[in-house]
Design a protein around this motif. Structure first.
Motif, PDB file in Angstrom:
ATOM      1  N   ASP A  23     -16.628  14.828   3.774  1.00  0.00           N
ATOM      2  CA  ASP A  23     -16.207  15.839   2.804  1.00  0.00           C
ATOM      3  C   ASP A  23     -15.418  15.255   1.642  1.00  0.00           C
ATOM      4  O   ASP A  23     -15.160  15.952   0.657  1.00  0.00           O
ATOM      5  N   GLY A  24     -15.024  13.997   1.739  1.00  0.00           N
ATOM      6  CA  GLY A  24     -14.337  13.343   0.644  1.00  0.00           C
ATOM      7  C   GLY A  24     -12.830  13.523   0.673  1.00  0.00           C
ATOM      8  O   GLY A  24     -12.287  14.427   1.323  1.00  0.00           O
ATOM      9  N   THR A  25     -12.167  12.615  -0.032  1.00  0.00           N
ATOM     10  CA  THR A  25     -10.723  12.711  -0.265  1.00  0.00           C
ATOM     11  C   THR A  25     -10.504  12.812  -1.766  1.00  0.00           C
ATOM     12  O   THR A  25     -10.926  11.927  -2.512  1.00  0.00           O
ATOM     13  N   LYS A  68     -17.850  19.862  -3.319  1.00  0.00           N
ATOM     14  CA  LYS A  68     -18.365  19.511  -1.996  1.00  0.00           C
ATOM     15  C   LYS A  68     -18.972  18.115  -2.016  1.00  0.00           C
ATOM     16  O   LYS A  68     -19.035  17.456  -3.046  1.00  0.00           O
ATOM     17  N   SER A  69     -19.415  17.675  -0.858  1.00  0.00           N
ATOM     18  CA  SER A  69     -20.017  16.350  -0.747  1.00  0.00           C
ATOM     19  C   SER A  69     -21.524  16.433  -0.947  1.00  0.00           C
ATOM     20  O   SER A  69     -22.134  17.499  -0.776  1.00  0.00           O
ATOM     21  N   PRO A  70     -22.163  15.317  -1.308  1.00  0.00           N
ATOM     22  CA  PRO A  70     -23.618  15.313  -1.436  1.00  0.00           C
ATOM     23  C   PRO A  70     -24.285  15.557  -0.079  1.00  0.00           C
ATOM     24  O   PRO A  70     -23.855  15.021   0.941  1.00  0.00           O
ATOM     25  N   GLU A  71     -25.346  16.343  -0.097  1.00  0.00           N
ATOM     26  CA  GLU A  71     -26.121  16.583   1.117  1.00  0.00           C
ATOM     27  C   GLU A  71     -27.579  16.285   0.821  1.00  0.00           C
ATOM     28  O   GLU A  71     -28.109  16.633  -0.239  1.00  0.00           O
ATOM     29  N   LEU A  72     -28.233  15.640   1.770  1.00  0.00           N
ATOM     30  CA  LEU A  72     -29.615  15.214   1.571  1.00  0.00           C
ATOM     31  C   LEU A  72     -30.557  16.409   1.538  1.00  0.00           C
ATOM     32  O   LEU A  72     -30.483  17.301   2.386  1.00  0.00           O
ATOM     33  N   SER A  88      -7.480   7.940  -9.858  1.00  0.00           N
ATOM     34  CA  SER A  88      -7.708   9.342  -9.498  1.00  0.00           C
ATOM     35  C   SER A  88      -9.206   9.639  -9.509  1.00  0.00           C
ATOM     36  O   SER A  88      -9.897   9.395 -10.501  1.00  0.00           O
ATOM     37  N   ALA A  89      -9.698  10.154  -8.395  1.00  0.00           N
ATOM     38  CA  ALA A  89     -11.132  10.387  -8.214  1.00  0.00           C
ATOM     39  C   ALA A  89     -11.324  11.050  -6.853  1.00  0.00           C
ATOM     40  O   ALA A  89     -10.364  11.260  -6.109  1.00  0.00           O
ATOM     41  N   VAL A  90     -12.577  11.350  -6.555  1.00  0.00           N
ATOM     42  CA  VAL A  90     -12.927  11.763  -5.195  1.00  0.00           C
ATOM     43  C   VAL A  90     -13.556  10.565  -4.501  1.00  0.00           C
ATOM     44  O   VAL A  90     -14.495   9.955  -5.041  1.00  0.00           O
ATOM     45  N   TYR A  91     -13.037  10.217  -3.346  1.00  0.00           N
ATOM     46  CA  TYR A  91     -13.537   9.077  -2.583  1.00  0.00           C
ATOM     47  C   TYR A  91     -14.326   9.610  -1.378  1.00  0.00           C
ATOM     48  O   TYR A  91     -13.810  10.382  -0.575  1.00  0.00           O
ATOM     49  N   PHE A  92     -15.563   9.165  -1.295  1.00  0.00           N
ATOM     50  CA  PHE A  92     -16.429   9.578  -0.199  1.00  0.00           C
ATOM     51  C   PHE A  92     -16.710   8.402   0.726  1.00  0.00           C
ATOM     52  O   PHE A  92     -16.880   7.270   0.286  1.00  0.00           O
TER      53      PHE A  92
END
Lengths: 115, 112
Positions: free
Chosen positions: A108-110, B42-46, A87-91
């Motif tokens: 945006d990741g899963t 959110k995701s990393p952004e540069l 379990s984690a966020v996968y990018f």
């Protein structure tokens, strides 16, 4: 321009099930990276590809994890069988050139939850 | 010793102040250095990257690199509540310049 596209955004499944995560990199990017992020370990590189070829899979935690990139516009990360500790966020991230001066762009990741 | 180390924070600064985020790295041959911002969920952004010793400015952000001391920092001037996020430092190691090695991030809180 479309960014890195990942699917699904969320996945909840039971322990022992197969999980497949998908990624479409930015068009024209030669490099594709799979990361896993947890609170304890931060952002960890699992595997990366250059021109569809796996270059370094030393970060893949064990044989239950596998990744493929059949063409320049698609990659999968598969976990079989899945365990709660996965379990984690996968990018997924992509980069146009060698990483020295070229930043990686993240999807945006899963968010994966294994019950 | 971790390859890239950051203080986890939180670093709390008042609105309008300068926020200073620091990062140290262990591989003396590391060649390029990146700062990413990650909002919660959110995701990393540069934000910016630097590869030469000294300062590099981009708007309210300044990256500072000191290769002799093996540290890189990010200054945020006139901090705003919208700057509240986790800031990730990433380094390209000498042994594999295709990769980025990330620190665990520093959480910044800017309060009004």
């Amino acid at each position: 321009d479309a960014g890195v596209i990942q699917s699904p955004r969320h996945e909840v499944t039971e322990m022992g099930q197969e999980v497949t995560l998908r990624c479409k990199p930015i068009s024209g990017h030669d490099y594709l990276f799979w990361y896993r992020q947890t609170m304890m370990r931060g952002l960890e590189l699992l595997i990366y590809f250059n021109n569809n070829v796996p270059i370094d899979d030393s970060g893949m935690p064990e044989d239950r994890f596998s990744a493929k990139m059949p063409n320049a516009s698609f990659s999968t990360l598969k976990i079989q069988p899945s365990e709660p500790r996965d379990s984690a966020v996968y990018f997924c991230a992509s980069s146009p050139r060698q990483g020295l001066f070229w930043p990686q762009h993240f999807g945006d990741g899963t968010r994966l939850s294994i019950l | 010793q971790k390859e890239v180390e950051q203080n986890s924070g939180p670093l709390s600064v008042p609105e309008g102040a300068i926020a200073s985020l620091n990062c140290t790295y262990s591989d003396r041959g590391s060649q390029s250095f990146f700062w990413y911002r990650q909002y919660s969920g959110k995701s990393p952004e540069l934000i910016m990257f630097i590869y030469s010793n000294g300062d590099k400015e981009d708007g309210r952000f300044t990256a500072q690199l000191n290769k002799a001391s093996q540290y890189v920092s990010l200054l945020i001037r006139d901090s705003q509540p919208s700057d509240s996020a986790t800031y990730l430092c990433a380094v390209t190691p000498r042994r594999d310049t295709d990769k980025l090695i990330f620190g665990t991030g520093t959480r910044l809180q800017v309060f009004p």
